[in-house]
Design a protein around this motif. Structure first.
Motif, short mmCIF file in Angstrom:
data_model
loop_
_atom_site.label_atom_id
_atom_site.label_comp_id
_atom_site.label_asym_id
_atom_site.label_seq_id
_atom_site.Cartn_x
_atom_site.Cartn_y
_atom_site.Cartn_z
N THR A 18 4.86 10.56 -3.14
CA THR A 18 3.42 10.39 -2.91
C THR A 18 2.68 10.14 -4.23
N VAL A 19 3.02 10.93 -5.24
CA VAL A 19 2.36 10.80 -6.53
C VAL A 19 2.72 9.48 -7.20
N THR A 20 3.99 9.10 -7.18
CA THR A 20 4.41 7.88 -7.87
C THR A 20 4.00 6.62 -7.11
N ASP A 21 3.87 6.71 -5.79
CA ASP A 21 3.44 5.53 -5.02
C ASP A 21 1.96 5.25 -5.19
N ALA A 22 1.17 6.27 -5.53
CA ALA A 22 -0.27 6.08 -5.70
C ALA A 22 -0.51 5.10 -6.84
N ALA A 23 -1.26 4.07 -6.55
CA ALA A 23 -1.51 3.02 -7.56
C ALA A 23 -2.49 3.49 -8.61
N ARG A 79 -8.61 0.72 -14.22
CA ARG A 79 -7.32 0.74 -13.53
C ARG A 79 -7.46 1.33 -12.13
N ALA A 80 -8.24 2.39 -12.00
CA ALA A 80 -8.44 2.99 -10.69
C ALA A 80 -9.15 2.02 -9.75
N ALA A 81 -10.14 1.29 -10.28
CA ALA A 81 -10.85 0.31 -9.46
C ALA A 81 -9.95 -0.85 -9.07
N ASP A 82 -9.08 -1.28 -9.99
CA ASP A 82 -8.16 -2.38 -9.68
C ASP A 82 -7.22 -2.02 -8.54
N SER A 83 -6.88 -0.73 -8.41
CA SER A 83 -5.96 -0.31 -7.36
C SER A 83 -6.56 -0.49 -5.97
N LEU A 84 -7.87 -0.68 -5.89
CA LEU A 84 -8.53 -0.78 -4.59
C LEU A 84 -8.48 -2.19 -4.01
N ASP A 85 -8.04 -3.17 -4.80
CA ASP A 85 -7.98 -4.55 -4.30
C ASP A 85 -7.11 -4.66 -3.06
#
Length: 355
Positions: A350-355, A261-267
Protein backbone atom coordinates in the motif's frame (compact mmCIF):
# COMPACT_ATOMS: atom_id res chain seq x y z
CA UNK A 1 3.44 9.85 -20.71
CA UNK A 2 3.93 9.58 -24.49
CA UNK A 3 5.53 12.30 -26.58
CA UNK A 4 2.15 13.07 -28.14
CA UNK A 5 0.57 13.54 -24.72
CA UNK A 6 3.47 15.75 -23.63
CA UNK A 7 3.06 17.91 -26.75
CA UNK A 8 -0.68 18.15 -26.11
CA UNK A 9 -0.16 19.28 -22.52
CA UNK A 10 2.51 21.76 -23.58
CA UNK A 11 0.04 23.28 -26.05
CA UNK A 12 -2.55 23.64 -23.28
CA UNK A 13 0.07 25.17 -20.96
CA UNK A 14 1.19 27.69 -23.58
CA UNK A 15 -2.40 28.66 -24.37
CA UNK A 16 -3.58 29.12 -20.79
CA UNK A 17 -0.43 31.02 -19.80
CA UNK A 18 -0.77 33.40 -22.75
CA UNK A 19 -4.41 34.13 -21.88
CA UNK A 20 -3.66 34.62 -18.20
CA UNK A 21 -0.71 36.90 -18.98
CA UNK A 22 -2.90 39.09 -21.18
CA UNK A 23 -6.08 39.19 -19.12
CA UNK A 24 -5.44 38.10 -15.51
CA UNK A 25 -3.71 41.30 -14.48
CA UNK A 26 -3.25 42.55 -10.96
CA UNK A 27 -5.91 45.23 -11.56
CA UNK A 28 -8.37 42.63 -12.84
CA UNK A 29 -7.91 40.51 -9.72
CA UNK A 30 -8.26 43.60 -7.54
CA UNK A 31 -11.52 44.50 -9.31
CA UNK A 32 -12.78 40.96 -8.80
CA UNK A 33 -12.08 41.28 -5.08
CA UNK A 34 -14.29 44.37 -5.15
CA UNK A 35 -17.15 42.25 -6.48
CA UNK A 36 -16.76 42.59 -10.25
CA UNK A 37 -17.12 39.35 -12.23
CA UNK A 38 -14.13 38.94 -14.65
CA UNK A 39 -16.38 38.18 -17.60
CA UNK A 40 -13.76 38.81 -20.30
CA UNK A 41 -11.32 36.32 -18.82
CA UNK A 42 -13.96 33.64 -18.38
CA UNK A 43 -15.33 34.16 -21.89
CA UNK A 44 -11.87 33.90 -23.44
CA UNK A 45 -11.16 30.66 -21.61
CA UNK A 46 -14.58 29.34 -22.60
CA UNK A 47 -14.08 30.30 -26.25
CA UNK A 48 -10.81 28.35 -26.24
CA UNK A 49 -12.49 25.26 -24.78
CA UNK A 50 -10.54 25.48 -21.52
CA UNK A 51 -13.35 25.74 -18.96
CA UNK A 52 -14.61 22.23 -19.72
CA UNK A 53 -11.45 20.51 -20.91
CA UNK A 54 -11.26 16.92 -19.75
CA UNK A 55 -15.06 16.56 -19.72
CA UNK A 56 -16.58 14.37 -22.44
CA UNK A 57 -18.47 15.94 -25.31
CA UNK A 58 -21.49 13.79 -24.40
CA UNK A 59 -21.64 15.63 -21.07
CA UNK A 60 -21.25 19.04 -22.71
CA UNK A 61 -17.47 19.30 -22.38
CA UNK A 62 -14.71 19.73 -24.94
CA UNK A 63 -13.12 16.30 -24.51
CA UNK A 64 -9.55 15.42 -23.65
CA UNK A 65 -8.10 13.86 -20.52
CA UNK A 66 -8.89 14.66 -16.90
CA UNK A 67 -5.22 15.64 -16.54
CA UNK A 68 -5.93 18.52 -18.95
CA UNK A 69 -8.43 19.99 -16.50
CA UNK A 70 -6.03 19.68 -13.58
CA UNK A 71 -3.31 21.40 -15.59
CA UNK A 72 -5.58 24.34 -16.45
CA UNK A 73 -6.80 24.66 -12.86
CA UNK A 74 -3.21 24.57 -11.60
CA UNK A 75 -2.01 27.29 -14.00
CA UNK A 76 -4.97 29.54 -13.20
CA UNK A 77 -4.35 29.15 -9.46
CA UNK A 78 -0.68 30.10 -9.88
CA UNK A 79 -1.75 33.65 -10.78
CA UNK A 80 -4.73 33.81 -8.42
CA UNK A 81 -7.34 33.83 -11.18
CA UNK A 82 -10.67 34.50 -9.42
CA UNK A 83 -12.72 32.00 -11.42
CA UNK A 84 -14.78 28.88 -10.56
CA UNK A 85 -12.72 26.65 -12.84
CA UNK A 86 -12.36 23.91 -10.23
CA UNK A 87 -16.05 24.03 -9.36
CA UNK A 88 -17.07 23.88 -13.02
CA UNK A 89 -14.78 20.90 -13.58
CA UNK A 90 -16.18 19.06 -10.56
CA UNK A 91 -19.73 19.73 -11.77
CA UNK A 92 -18.82 18.45 -15.23
CA UNK A 93 -17.36 15.25 -13.82
CA UNK A 94 -20.48 14.65 -11.70
CA UNK A 95 -22.65 15.23 -14.77
CA UNK A 96 -20.64 12.60 -16.63
CA UNK A 97 -21.22 10.10 -13.83
CA UNK A 98 -24.96 10.85 -13.64
CA UNK A 99 -25.61 10.99 -17.38
CA UNK A 100 -26.43 14.70 -17.37
CA UNK A 101 -25.30 17.49 -19.68
CA UNK A 102 -23.43 20.46 -18.26
CA UNK A 103 -25.36 23.74 -18.31
CA UNK A 104 -23.78 26.75 -19.99
CA UNK A 105 -21.66 29.29 -18.15
CA UNK A 106 -19.75 29.15 -14.86
CA UNK A 107 -21.06 26.50 -12.47
CA UNK A 108 -20.52 25.98 -8.77
CA UNK A 109 -21.01 22.96 -6.50
CA UNK A 110 -22.32 22.57 -2.96
CA UNK A 111 -21.54 20.01 -0.31
CA UNK A 112 -23.93 19.23 2.51
CA UNK A 113 -27.12 17.35 3.22
CA UNK A 114 -29.91 17.91 0.68
CA UNK A 115 -33.16 16.05 0.13
CA UNK A 116 -35.81 15.78 -2.56
CA UNK A 117 -39.54 15.30 -2.16
CA UNK A 118 -41.90 14.40 -4.98
CA UNK A 119 -44.11 17.34 -5.91
CA UNK A 120 -46.56 18.21 -8.61
CA UNK A 121 -44.49 19.11 -11.64
CA UNK A 122 -41.18 17.87 -10.30
CA UNK A 123 -39.20 17.66 -7.06
CA UNK A 124 -39.00 19.97 -4.09
CA UNK A 125 -35.36 20.47 -3.10
CA UNK A 126 -34.45 21.47 0.45
CA UNK A 127 -31.27 21.87 2.46
CA UNK A 128 -28.79 24.44 3.69
CA UNK A 129 -26.01 25.75 1.46
CA UNK A 130 -23.01 27.10 3.34
CA UNK A 131 -20.00 29.00 2.03
CA UNK A 132 -20.86 28.41 -1.63
CA UNK A 133 -17.83 29.32 -3.76
CA UNK A 134 -18.45 32.01 -6.40
CA UNK A 135 -22.20 31.58 -5.92
CA UNK A 136 -23.29 35.09 -6.99
CA UNK A 137 -21.22 34.84 -10.20
CA UNK A 138 -22.44 31.44 -11.42
CA UNK A 139 -25.37 30.44 -13.60
CA UNK A 140 -26.05 27.03 -12.08
CA UNK A 141 -25.61 25.24 -8.77
CA UNK A 142 -24.88 21.51 -8.91
CA UNK A 143 -25.43 19.39 -5.80
CA UNK A 144 -26.26 15.86 -4.69
CA UNK A 145 -29.57 15.20 -2.95
CA UNK A 146 -31.17 12.11 -1.46
CA UNK A 147 -34.46 10.65 -2.70
CA UNK A 148 -35.91 7.14 -2.38
CA UNK A 149 -32.71 5.82 -0.76
CA UNK A 150 -30.65 6.89 -3.76
CA UNK A 151 -28.43 9.81 -4.69
CA UNK A 152 -29.59 12.26 -7.33
CA UNK A 153 -27.65 14.98 -9.12
CA UNK A 154 -29.55 18.27 -9.18
CA UNK A 155 -28.99 21.20 -11.56
CA UNK A 156 -30.34 24.28 -9.83
CA UNK A 157 -30.56 27.65 -11.63
CA UNK A 158 -28.77 30.27 -9.55
CA UNK A 159 -31.56 32.70 -10.35
CA UNK A 160 -33.86 30.52 -8.23
CA UNK A 161 -31.28 30.26 -5.46
CA UNK A 162 -30.70 34.01 -5.29
CA UNK A 163 -34.42 34.68 -5.01
CA UNK A 164 -34.34 33.08 -1.57
CA UNK A 165 -33.03 34.76 1.54
CA UNK A 166 -29.40 34.44 0.48
CA UNK A 167 -26.54 35.97 2.45
CA UNK A 168 -23.47 36.95 0.48
CA UNK A 169 -19.97 37.41 1.87
CA UNK A 170 -16.33 37.09 0.81
CA UNK A 171 -13.55 34.83 2.00
CA UNK A 172 -10.02 35.93 2.91
CA UNK A 173 -9.13 36.03 -0.78
CA UNK A 174 -11.95 38.44 -1.56
CA UNK A 175 -13.87 35.79 -3.50
CA UNK A 176 -17.68 35.76 -3.21
CA UNK A 177 -19.39 33.20 -0.99
CA UNK A 178 -23.07 32.48 -0.44
CA UNK A 179 -25.18 31.04 2.38
CA UNK A 180 -28.80 30.17 1.67
CA UNK A 181 -31.58 27.86 2.82
CA UNK A 182 -32.87 26.09 -0.27
CA UNK A 183 -36.55 25.47 -0.93
CA UNK A 184 -36.71 25.17 -4.71
CA UNK A 185 -39.04 23.33 -7.08
CA UNK A 186 -37.03 21.52 -9.74
CA UNK A 187 -38.46 20.01 -12.94
CA UNK A 188 -37.84 16.31 -13.47
CA UNK A 189 -35.42 17.21 -16.29
CA UNK A 190 -33.07 18.82 -13.74
CA UNK A 191 -32.78 15.73 -11.51
CA UNK A 192 -30.67 12.69 -12.41
CA UNK A 193 -30.56 9.43 -10.47
CA UNK A 194 -27.18 7.72 -10.24
CA UNK A 195 -25.85 4.43 -8.97
CA UNK A 196 -22.52 6.16 -8.21
CA UNK A 197 -21.68 7.50 -4.77
CA UNK A 198 -21.76 11.09 -6.01
CA UNK A 199 -21.15 12.65 -2.57
CA UNK A 200 -18.00 10.58 -2.22
CA UNK A 201 -16.86 11.64 -5.69
CA UNK A 202 -17.59 15.30 -4.94
CA UNK A 203 -15.56 15.26 -1.72
CA UNK A 204 -12.51 13.65 -3.33
CA UNK A 205 -12.71 15.73 -6.52
CA UNK A 206 -12.81 18.83 -4.34
CA UNK A 207 -9.72 17.70 -2.43
CA UNK A 208 -7.88 16.88 -5.66
CA UNK A 209 -8.59 20.22 -7.31
CA UNK A 210 -7.65 22.19 -4.20
CA UNK A 211 -4.40 20.19 -4.04
CA UNK A 212 -3.30 21.14 -7.55
CA UNK A 213 -4.39 24.73 -6.93
CA UNK A 214 -2.21 24.94 -3.83
CA UNK A 215 0.72 23.39 -5.68
CA UNK A 216 0.36 25.96 -8.47
CA UNK A 217 0.20 28.90 -6.06
CA UNK A 218 3.19 27.71 -4.03
CA UNK A 219 5.26 27.24 -7.19
CA UNK A 220 4.53 30.87 -8.09
CA UNK A 221 5.45 31.99 -4.55
CA UNK A 222 8.83 30.26 -4.84
CA UNK A 223 9.51 31.98 -8.16
CA UNK A 224 8.54 35.36 -6.72
CA UNK A 225 10.74 34.82 -3.65
CA UNK A 226 13.82 33.80 -5.64
CA UNK A 227 13.40 36.73 -8.05
CA UNK A 228 12.98 39.19 -5.18
CA UNK A 229 15.98 37.82 -3.27
CA UNK A 230 18.17 38.16 -6.36
CA UNK A 231 17.05 41.73 -6.99
CA UNK A 232 16.86 43.13 -3.42
CA UNK A 233 20.20 44.38 -2.13
CA UNK A 234 21.25 44.93 1.47
CA UNK A 235 24.71 45.97 2.71
CA UNK A 236 25.91 46.19 -0.87
CA UNK A 237 24.89 42.74 -2.13
CA UNK A 238 21.74 40.80 -3.08
CA UNK A 239 20.03 39.28 -0.07
CA UNK A 240 20.12 35.94 -1.94
CA UNK A 241 23.82 35.80 -1.07
CA UNK A 242 23.13 35.76 2.67
CA UNK A 243 23.26 32.29 4.16
CA UNK A 244 20.07 32.73 6.19
CA UNK A 245 18.09 33.66 3.06
CA UNK A 246 19.65 30.80 1.12
CA UNK A 247 18.59 28.39 3.86
CA UNK A 248 15.03 29.71 3.83
CA UNK A 249 14.79 29.46 0.04
CA UNK A 250 16.20 25.93 0.13
CA UNK A 251 13.52 24.85 2.61
CA UNK A 252 10.84 26.54 0.50
CA UNK A 253 12.13 24.86 -2.66
CA UNK A 254 12.02 21.48 -0.92
CA UNK A 255 8.44 22.00 0.20
CA UNK A 256 7.37 23.12 -3.26
CA UNK A 257 9.09 20.15 -4.93
CA UNK A 258 7.26 17.73 -2.63
CA UNK A 259 3.94 19.48 -3.33
CA UNK A 260 4.53 19.42 -7.08
CA UNK A 261 5.19 15.69 -6.94
CA UNK A 262 2.05 15.10 -4.88
CA UNK A 263 0.00 17.15 -7.34
CA UNK A 264 1.50 15.31 -10.32
CA UNK A 265 0.30 12.01 -8.83
CA UNK A 266 -3.30 13.19 -9.26
CA UNK A 267 -3.16 13.20 -13.07
CA UNK A 268 -4.15 9.53 -13.05
CA UNK A 269 -5.86 9.41 -9.64
CA UNK A 270 -9.33 10.53 -10.71
CA UNK A 271 -10.26 7.77 -13.15
CA UNK A 272 -10.68 5.43 -11.41
CA UNK A 273 -10.73 7.32 -8.14
CA UNK A 274 -7.51 6.67 -6.19
CA UNK A 275 -8.58 7.74 -2.71
CA UNK A 276 -5.19 7.19 -1.08
CA UNK A 277 -3.26 9.33 -3.56
CA UNK A 278 -5.79 12.15 -3.22
CA UNK A 279 -5.76 11.96 0.58
CA UNK A 280 -1.95 11.99 0.66
CA UNK A 281 -1.78 14.94 -1.73
CA UNK A 282 -4.30 17.06 0.19
CA UNK A 283 -2.65 16.24 3.52
CA UNK A 284 0.92 16.85 2.32
CA UNK A 285 0.24 20.00 0.36
CA UNK A 286 -2.06 21.47 2.99
CA UNK A 287 0.58 20.83 5.65
CA UNK A 288 3.17 22.71 3.56
CA UNK A 289 1.09 25.87 3.23
CA UNK A 290 2.02 27.26 6.65
CA UNK A 291 5.80 26.99 6.28
CA UNK A 292 5.78 27.98 2.60
CA UNK A 293 3.81 31.18 3.12
CA UNK A 294 5.82 32.03 6.24
CA UNK A 295 9.11 31.77 4.36
CA UNK A 296 7.88 33.65 1.28
CA UNK A 297 6.65 36.54 3.40
CA UNK A 298 9.81 36.56 5.52
CA UNK A 299 11.95 36.81 2.38
CA UNK A 300 9.83 39.66 1.02
CA UNK A 301 9.61 41.46 4.34
CA UNK A 302 6.71 43.82 4.99
CA UNK A 303 6.31 44.48 1.26
CA UNK A 304 4.73 41.06 0.69
CA UNK A 305 1.85 41.85 3.04
CA UNK A 306 0.80 44.99 1.17
CA UNK A 307 -2.18 44.79 -1.16
CA UNK A 308 -0.02 46.31 -3.88
CA UNK A 309 2.22 43.23 -4.00
CA UNK A 310 1.17 40.07 -5.86
CA UNK A 311 2.53 37.74 -3.18
CA UNK A 312 -0.56 38.09 -1.02
CA UNK A 313 -2.79 37.11 -3.96
CA UNK A 314 -1.32 33.63 -3.58
CA UNK A 315 -0.92 33.43 0.19
CA UNK A 316 -4.48 34.52 1.00
CA UNK A 317 -5.86 31.95 -1.41
CA UNK A 318 -3.60 29.24 -0.05
CA UNK A 319 -4.92 29.82 3.47
CA UNK A 320 -8.47 29.40 2.13
CA UNK A 321 -7.80 26.37 -0.09
CA UNK A 322 -5.97 24.58 2.74
CA UNK A 323 -9.26 24.30 4.65
CA UNK A 324 -11.61 23.67 1.70
CA UNK A 325 -12.96 20.09 1.51
CA UNK A 326 -11.20 19.22 4.76
CA UNK A 327 -7.94 20.53 6.21
CA UNK A 328 -4.64 18.64 6.35
CA UNK A 329 -5.52 17.05 9.70
CA UNK A 330 -8.75 15.67 8.23
CA UNK A 331 -6.90 14.09 5.32
CA UNK A 332 -4.06 12.78 7.48
CA UNK A 333 -6.68 10.83 9.39
CA UNK A 334 -8.15 9.68 6.08
CA UNK A 335 -4.74 8.36 5.01
CA UNK A 336 -4.54 6.40 8.26
CA UNK A 337 -8.01 4.90 7.79
CA UNK A 338 -7.27 3.89 4.18
CA UNK A 339 -3.99 2.22 5.12
CA UNK A 340 -5.62 0.36 8.02
CA UNK A 341 -8.49 -0.73 5.77
CA UNK A 342 -5.99 -2.24 3.32
CA UNK A 343 -4.79 -4.57 6.07
CA UNK A 344 -1.50 -5.29 7.83
CA UNK A 345 -0.48 -7.88 5.24
CA UNK A 346 -0.64 -5.25 2.49
CA UNK A 347 1.02 -2.40 4.40
CA UNK A 348 4.26 -2.39 2.42
CA UNK A 349 2.48 -2.72 -0.92
CA UNK A 350 0.00 0.00 0.00
CA UNK A 351 2.76 2.42 0.94
CA UNK A 352 4.98 1.66 -2.06
CA UNK A 353 2.10 1.69 -4.56
CA UNK A 354 1.06 5.19 -3.46
CA UNK A 355 2.31 7.59 -6.10
Amino acid sequence: MSQQEMNHQQLITDTIRRILLDLCTKDMVANAEQGHWPAALWQTLEDNGLTLAGISEAAGGTGGELADSLLIIREAASVGAPLPLAETFIAGRLCELAGAVMPAGPVTVATGSFSLAASEGGFQLSGAVRDLAFGPWCTTLVLVASYAEAQHLCLVPMADVLQADARTSTNMAGEPRLDVQLDVLLPVTAVFASSEDLRHQLRFLGAATRSVMMAGAMTAMLELSVTYAMARSQFGRPIAQFQAIQQQLAVLAGEVAACQRAADSLDTALLPLNELNIAIAKARIGDAVGSATDIAHQVHGAMGYTMEHTLNLRSRRLWCWRDDYGNDNHWQQAVGRLVIAAGADRLWQTVTDAA
